[in-house]
Design an enzyme around this catalytic site. Structure first.
Site, PDB file in Angstrom:
ATOM      1  N   ASP A 111       0.845  -1.186   0.000  1.00  0.00           N
ATOM      2  CA  ASP A 111       0.000   0.000   0.000  1.00  0.00           C
ATOM      3  C   ASP A 111       0.886   1.245   0.000  1.00  0.00           C
ATOM      4  O   ASP A 111       1.742   1.405   0.869  1.00  0.00           O
ATOM      5  CB  ASP A 111      -0.893  -0.031   1.241  1.00  0.00           C
ATOM      6  CG  ASP A 111      -1.790   1.178   1.336  1.00  0.00           C
ATOM      7  OD1 ASP A 111      -1.343   2.202   1.894  1.00  0.00           O
ATOM      8  OD2 ASP A 111      -2.922   1.112   0.837  1.00  0.00           O
ATOM      9  N   GLY A 112       0.673   2.135  -0.966  1.00  0.00           N
ATOM     10  CA  GLY A 112       1.529   3.303  -1.097  1.00  0.00           C
ATOM     11  C   GLY A 112       1.478   4.227   0.099  1.00  0.00           C
ATOM     12  O   GLY A 112       2.508   4.734   0.559  1.00  0.00           O
ATOM     13  N   ASP A 115       0.532   8.187  -8.864  1.00  0.00           N
ATOM     14  CA  ASP A 115      -0.440   7.883  -9.918  1.00  0.00           C
ATOM     15  C   ASP A 115      -1.104   6.552  -9.564  1.00  0.00           C
ATOM     16  O   ASP A 115      -0.931   5.555 -10.251  1.00  0.00           O
ATOM     17  CB  ASP A 115       0.269   7.806 -11.284  1.00  0.00           C
ATOM     18  CG  ASP A 115      -0.706   7.547 -12.424  1.00  0.00           C
ATOM     19  OD1 ASP A 115      -1.891   7.896 -12.272  1.00  0.00           O
ATOM     20  OD2 ASP A 115      -0.278   6.992 -13.456  1.00  0.00           O
TER      21      ASP A 115
END
Length: 251
Positions: free
Chosen positions: A114-115, A132
């Site tokens: 998970d970013g 993005d």
């Protein structure tokens, strides 16, 4: 329910989809390092903002998609080390199988995760952060929150730059940009929307950026000569939008 990952091709271009016609990435098969989608080119305008041969050396990309940004930086900035965080392992597999994602663990670190969590839990810093990341319904989730943007700012080196794709904000991008400006002490701006509807926002830390449009155009010509990427149409749109008073780009 897990969404399907689909590949389509038309006119020599290969597309990535998450179970719909919505395009999540694209690659011209004859030019796999080329930035096919206009919004990916606009995100690379961040490269014009620091007149430093060492910029960028450390890059964090959140969201892999068809690996367009990753491949462009990998090919054209051989001294840069890239970290890519992608939550869906099947996207990484598709990028390797269909979109020529390089295998080079020394320069390219692919993290399945998970970013937002990665940014919260790791204290490494970067020269450039590119965001993005969307789900199958084009929603950014935690990647469009004030705490996330604040953490990104904390992970930028001095004179760092961040670029965010704001497509998919259901009520327009103004609220997202306001969050970004709050996180960066007002040092954020959005480009005019490109034809696809994507809006790219930039934010910066460190020394204030004041660059004359003529100087930016010179840098854009040099970037085009070195990489093939033409950002002159982007600069023309910025100029026409009157977002550079006195012909000076400020951030």
């Amino acid at each position: 329910m897990t969404y399907p990952i689909d590949i389509s091709e038309e006119g020599g271009v290969r597309f990535l989809h998450f179970g719909s016609l919505w395009i999540q990435g694209a690659m011209r098969i004859a030019r796999p390092w080329h930035l096919e989608l206009d919004y990916t080119r606009e995100m690379m305008a961040s490269l014009l903002l620091r007149d430093d041969s060492r910029f960028p050396r450390k890059v964090l990309l959140i969201g892999l998609g068809a690996a367009s940004l990753t491949k462009f930086l990998y090919r054209n900035y051989p001294l840069a080390k890239l970290t890519v965080v992608e939550i869906e392992p099947r996207v990484v597999a598709a990028a390797r199988q269909f979109f020529k994602l390089p295998e080079d663990p020394k320069r390219l670190n692919i993290v399945i995760g998970d970013g937002a969590r990665f940014v919260a839990e790791n204290d490494k810093t970067y020269d450039l952060i590119l965001v993005d990341g969307f789900d199958e319904n084009a929603r950014p989730g935690e990647l469009d929150t004030l705490p996330f943007y604040q953490l990104c700012r904390a992970r930028l080196n001095d004179d760092g730059v961040m670029a965010v794709n704001l497509l998919g904000r259901s009520r327009g991008y103004a609220t997202s940009l306001e969050r970004l400006r709050d996180a960066f002490d007002t040092r954020a701006l959005a480009f005019p929307s490109c034809e696809s509807g994507n809006v790219i926002a930039l934010a910066a830390t460190g020394a204030p950026i004041r660059i004359g449009l003529d100087d930016l155009k010179e840098q854009a010509h040099a970037l085009k000569d070195n990489t093939g990427l033409n950002l002159l149409p982007t600069l023309a749109r910025i100029e026409q939008s009157q977002s550079c008073p006195g012909g000076v780009f400020c951030l």
